[in-house]
Scaffold this active site. Structure first.
Site, short mmCIF file in Angstrom:
data_model
loop_
_atom_site.label_atom_id
_atom_site.label_comp_id
_atom_site.label_asym_id
_atom_site.label_seq_id
_atom_site.Cartn_x
_atom_site.Cartn_y
_atom_site.Cartn_z
N LYS A 79 0.76 -1.13 -0.09
CA LYS A 79 -0.07 -0.07 0.03
C LYS A 79 0.98 1.25 0.08
CE LYS A 79 -4.02 1.82 2.71
NZ LYS A 79 -5.01 1.82 3.74
N SER A 154 -9.96 1.62 2.75
CA SER A 154 -9.06 2.59 1.99
C SER A 154 -8.03 1.83 1.16
CB SER A 154 -8.37 3.52 2.74
OG SER A 154 -7.52 2.89 3.59
N SER A 178 -9.98 -0.83 6.80
CA SER A 178 -9.50 -0.63 5.46
C SER A 178 -8.81 -2.05 5.06
CB SER A 178 -8.48 0.55 5.38
OG SER A 178 -9.13 1.84 5.32
N1 GLN Z 1 -13.28 3.96 6.30
C1 GLN Z 1 -12.65 4.37 7.66
C2 GLN Z 1 -12.32 5.73 7.40
O1 GLN Z 1 -12.55 6.37 6.53
C3 GLN Z 1 -11.24 3.49 7.85
C4 GLN Z 1 -10.35 3.64 7.05
C5 GLN Z 1 -9.02 2.81 7.54
O2 GLN Z 1 -9.35 1.88 8.05
N2 GLN Z 1 -7.96 3.40 7.08
O3 GLN Z 1 -11.63 6.40 8.02
#
Ligand code: GLN
Length: 486
Positions: A79, A154, A178
């Site tokens: 990532k 994400s 994410s």
């Molecule tokens: N969807 C969540 C957010 O927008 C989690 C994101 C993540 O786990 N990095 O913060």
């Protein structure tokens, strides 16, 4: 090459039996990335040369008859919020668009020690903030099962790259889901270990008390191998756990007789799509057939987890992202008259709308006069949610639920409605708040052939029970052999 669609374990076997060389495998992966990535959009940048170098080292070892680590030579993607010396680390943000990593994250060093070829850096929601990957400043990622759908976020690029067989493995980071959400949307395994198991050194921080790095893979066994390769104490991360990781991968058992499985009541009620619900119910019945004991568990405070998360995560983000000010690294706005103007223009031009929204929310929650009402209150409720989890794990060994209330949704369908987007994380966020290990694995498909994921959560540090129970279900359901038609 058909081998690209196989698991890491099968690829390892092909390597040691000399059916294929590591160089051939990596070159096949490069070819597939070059063929597919204009369509999928999973990668922000490529690191092919270093992958080829690593593959050559693996082949030398094999040629000399030396043994190789289980993931040596297996194509992997990182990532794009993890540092890999000499490569760009952009966090899919304009503010870091040209930033070159001066050092390796601990996970990267460990992958290098294990001779895992790193093929590139994957697209994400800017600074890992989002659930659909539509917040990337560069390009969107598409779901390999249906190019009109989101891959989840994400870590959408990491999930899509494995799902589309561009690479066999990848790493993501999980702050509120994410890893698990995109794994569920793309039909693969995504695993968030206990907070502190995997070093965060070299991971660009979003919310430091919630962030955790973990694997994406095609099978539970592959995820276990990758977890073992990256986990363990690291003196460079003050929150790293001084605990034995143990050997889970070579002792995976298909035995759940007497295992107590708690079904989270609040996540099997209205709001969950019928097809997701019935697929998860089918998985639960499978557990029961194999001798597990099923029990309904109520987590009454779960409904507050999204509210708590969006105070804690944004507060930590506002502080972590203060370092991007145009002074030390990253983008600097041109033609500024003074320092203050340089700060404000740099941040106004460098950050996207979601990141700005979070910084404003978090700064507000931490301001004097509001701290007690918001941040402190959120931390208190976080403690109560942890108490609910502790009580539940007094009664059961694992908790199960859908990973997400729905399958992957259409591109652009929620992008203009942040609140609706935040609600997609209802099932995943609480394990970050309490630090518990959790994973998503495929458990079926809906009528349009979109993957459905089941989430399994275990108590802190009990990765062994988590992976064993997931492995048992996987071997029985056999959904993990499915691949998108791309
Ligand atoms: N969807 C969540 C957010 O927008 C989690 C994101 C993540 O786990 N990095 O913060």
């Amino acid at each position: 090459m058909e081998l690209l669609k196989k698991t890491a374990k099968e690829q390892h076997k092909a390597l040691v039996e000399k059916e294929v060389s590591a160089l051939e495998l990596v070159k096949a992966s490069i070819e597939r990335i070059e063929k597919l990535d204009d369509t999928i959009g999973a990668f922000n940048s490529y690191t092919f040369e270093s992958a080829i170098e690593t593959a050559k080292k693996v082949d030398e070892k094999i040629l000399k008859g030396e043994s190789i680590p289980p993931l040596a030579g297996i194509p992997l993607a990182l990532k794009d919020n993890m540092n890999f010396k000499g490569s760009k680390t952009t966090c899919s943000s304009k503010i870091l668009e040209n930033f070159i990593s001066p050092y390796d994250a601990t996970v990267t060093s460990k992958l290098k020690e294990n001779l895992v070829p790193i093929l590139g850096k994957t697209n994400l929601d800017e600074f890992a903030m989002g659930s659909s990957n539509e917040n990337s400043a560069f390009k969107i990622v598409k779901n390999p099962y249906n190019l009109n759908k989101v891959p989840g976020g994400s870590s959408g690029g990491s999930a899509a790259s494995v799902s589309s067989s561009e690479v066999t493995l990848s790493l993501g980071s999980d702050t509120g889901g994410s890893i698990r959400l995109p794994a569920s949307f793309c039909g693969i395994v995504g695993f968030k270990p206990t907070y502190g198991r995997v070093s965060r050194y070299g991971l660009v921080a979003f919310a430091s008390s919630l962030d955790q790095i973990g694997p994406f893979a095609r099978s539970i066994e592959d995820a276990a191998y990758l977890y073992e390769a990256i986990a363990g104490y690291d003196e460079k991360d003050s929150t790293s756990l001084r605990m034995e990781v143990g050997d889970i991968s070579s002792n995976l058992k298909t035995d759940v007789k007497g295992l107590k499985v708690g079904v989270i009541k609040e996540l099997m009620q209205e709001g969950i799509s019928d097809e997701v619900k019935s697929s998860v119910e089918n998985a639960i019945k499978t557990y029961e057939k194999m001798g597990a004991i099923i029990k309904e568990i109520s987590l009454p405070l779960l409904k507050h987890s999204i509210g708590v998360y969006y105070i804690v995560a944004t507060a930590e983000a506002s502080s972590n992202l203060a370092r991007f000010d145009g002074v030390k690294y990253g983008y600097r706005a041109p033609n500024c008259e003074n320092l203050l103007e340089m700060y404000t223009k740099t941040r106004a031009q460098g950050f996207g709308p979601e990141v700005k929204r979070r910084i404003m929310l978090g700064t507000y929650a931490l301001s004097s006069g509001y701290y007690d009402a918001y941040y402190k209150k959120a931390q208190q409720i976080r403690r109560l949610i942890a108490n609910d989890f502790n009580k539940a794990f007094g009664e059961v060994d694992i908790l199960v639920s859908p990973t997400c209330p729905t399958v992957a949704f259409d591109l652009n369908s929620k992008a203009n409605n942040p609140l609706e987007m935040y609600l997609t994380d209802i099932a995943t966020i609480s394990s970050n708040l309490v630090g518990a290990p959790a994973l998503s694995m495929p458990c079926g498909f809906d009528k349009d052939n979109m993957p459905i994921g089941i989430q399994i959560i275990a108590k802190n540090l009990d990765e062994k029970t988590l992976l064993n129970s997931a492995y048992t279900l996987e071997q029985e359901l056999c959904v993990y052999n499915s691949r998108p038609n791309i």
